[in-house]
Design a protein around this motif. Structure first.
Motif, PDB file in Angstrom:
ATOM      1  N   LYS A 142       0.874  -1.172   0.000  1.00  0.00           N
ATOM      2  CA  LYS A 142       0.000   0.000   0.000  1.00  0.00           C
ATOM      3  C   LYS A 142       0.913   1.224   0.000  1.00  0.00           C
ATOM      4  O   LYS A 142       1.930   1.242   0.701  1.00  0.00           O
ATOM      5  N   ASN A 143       0.519   2.225  -0.784  1.00  0.00           N
ATOM      6  CA  ASN A 143       1.289   3.464  -0.813  1.00  0.00           C
ATOM      7  C   ASN A 143       0.467   4.543  -0.120  1.00  0.00           C
ATOM      8  O   ASN A 143      -0.664   4.801  -0.501  1.00  0.00           O
ATOM      9  N   SER A 144       1.041   5.137   0.916  1.00  0.00           N
ATOM     10  CA  SER A 144       0.323   6.154   1.668  1.00  0.00           C
ATOM     11  C   SER A 144       1.295   7.273   2.021  1.00  0.00           C
ATOM     12  O   SER A 144       2.339   7.023   2.624  1.00  0.00           O
ATOM     13  N   GLU A 145       0.960   8.479   1.629  1.00  0.00           N
ATOM     14  CA  GLU A 145       1.811   9.651   1.887  1.00  0.00           C
ATOM     15  C   GLU A 145       3.245   9.411   1.418  1.00  0.00           C
ATOM     16  O   GLU A 145       4.218   9.686   2.119  1.00  0.00           O
TER      17      GLU A 145
END
Length: 148
Positions: free
Chosen positions: A14-17
Motif C-alpha cells: 500500500k502506498n500512503s503519503e
C-alpha cells in the motif's frame, strides 16, 4: 526492495503519503516497509509456506524485559503446548551478522528459552538448536518443519 535469499513470495503493498507499507499476515495490518521489515516478512512467509508453521503459533515484535531493559524480539514461534519453540532475529540486508548478533539473540533467549534460534539478514540465514545441557549452539542446515 532488494532480492533476498528466499523463494519468491507474493506480498500486498500500500502506498500512503509517499511511503510504502507491506501487509503483515500475523499482525493483520500494513507495516511501513523498511529493509528489516522486508526481511521479517520473508521470514514469516518462509515459516508459513516452506516450514508449515501455523499462523496462530507465530508472534511478531513483542516487548520483553532483558536485564531490566525493555527489548523487542522480532519473531517467535510457539509449540502447541504453549512453550517457546523458535526465536528469530531479523536484520536489514546491509547489516552483517556477527558474534554481536548472536550475543543479542542469546541474551533474549535467556529470558525466553526457545529450543531453536534463527538469525537472518535476508541474504544469510543461520539456524541453531540450543543444547541447554552443554550450554552451546548446535548449528543446523535448516529449521525443522512444523511437527518434526
Amino acid at each position: 526492495m532488494q532480492k533476498l535469499q528466499f523463494p519468491s513470495y507474493s506480498f500486498r503493498f500500500k502506498n500512503s503519503e509517499n511511503k510504502i507499507a507491506i501487509f503483515d499476515e500475523i499482525r493483520k495490518k500494513f507495516i511501513l516497509l523498511t529493509p528489516e521489515e522486508w526481511v521479517r516478512q520473508h521470514v514469516v512467509q518462509y515459516l508459513l509456506q516452506d516450514k508449515n508453521y501455523p499462523k496462530s503459533y507465530i508472534n511478531i515484535e513483542k516487548l520483553i524485559k532483558v536485564n531490566e531493559l525493555n527489548k523487542r524480539y522480532d519473531i517467535v514461534v510457539y509449540q502447541p503446548n504453549g512453550e517457546l519453540f523458535l526465536l528469530i532475529e531479523c536484520k536489514a540486508p546491509e547489516v552483517k551478522i556477527t558474534q554481536q548478533t548472536f550475543d543479542q539473540i542469546a541474551r533474549y533467549n535467556l529470558v525466553l528459552n526457545a529450543k531453536y534460534l534463527m538469525v537472518s539478514n535476508g541474504l544469510n540465514h543461520y539456524f541453531c538448536k540450543i543444547d541447554f545441557e552443554n550450554e552451546k549452539y548446535v548449528f543446523l542446515e535448516e529449521l525443522p518443519n512444523f511437527g518434526e
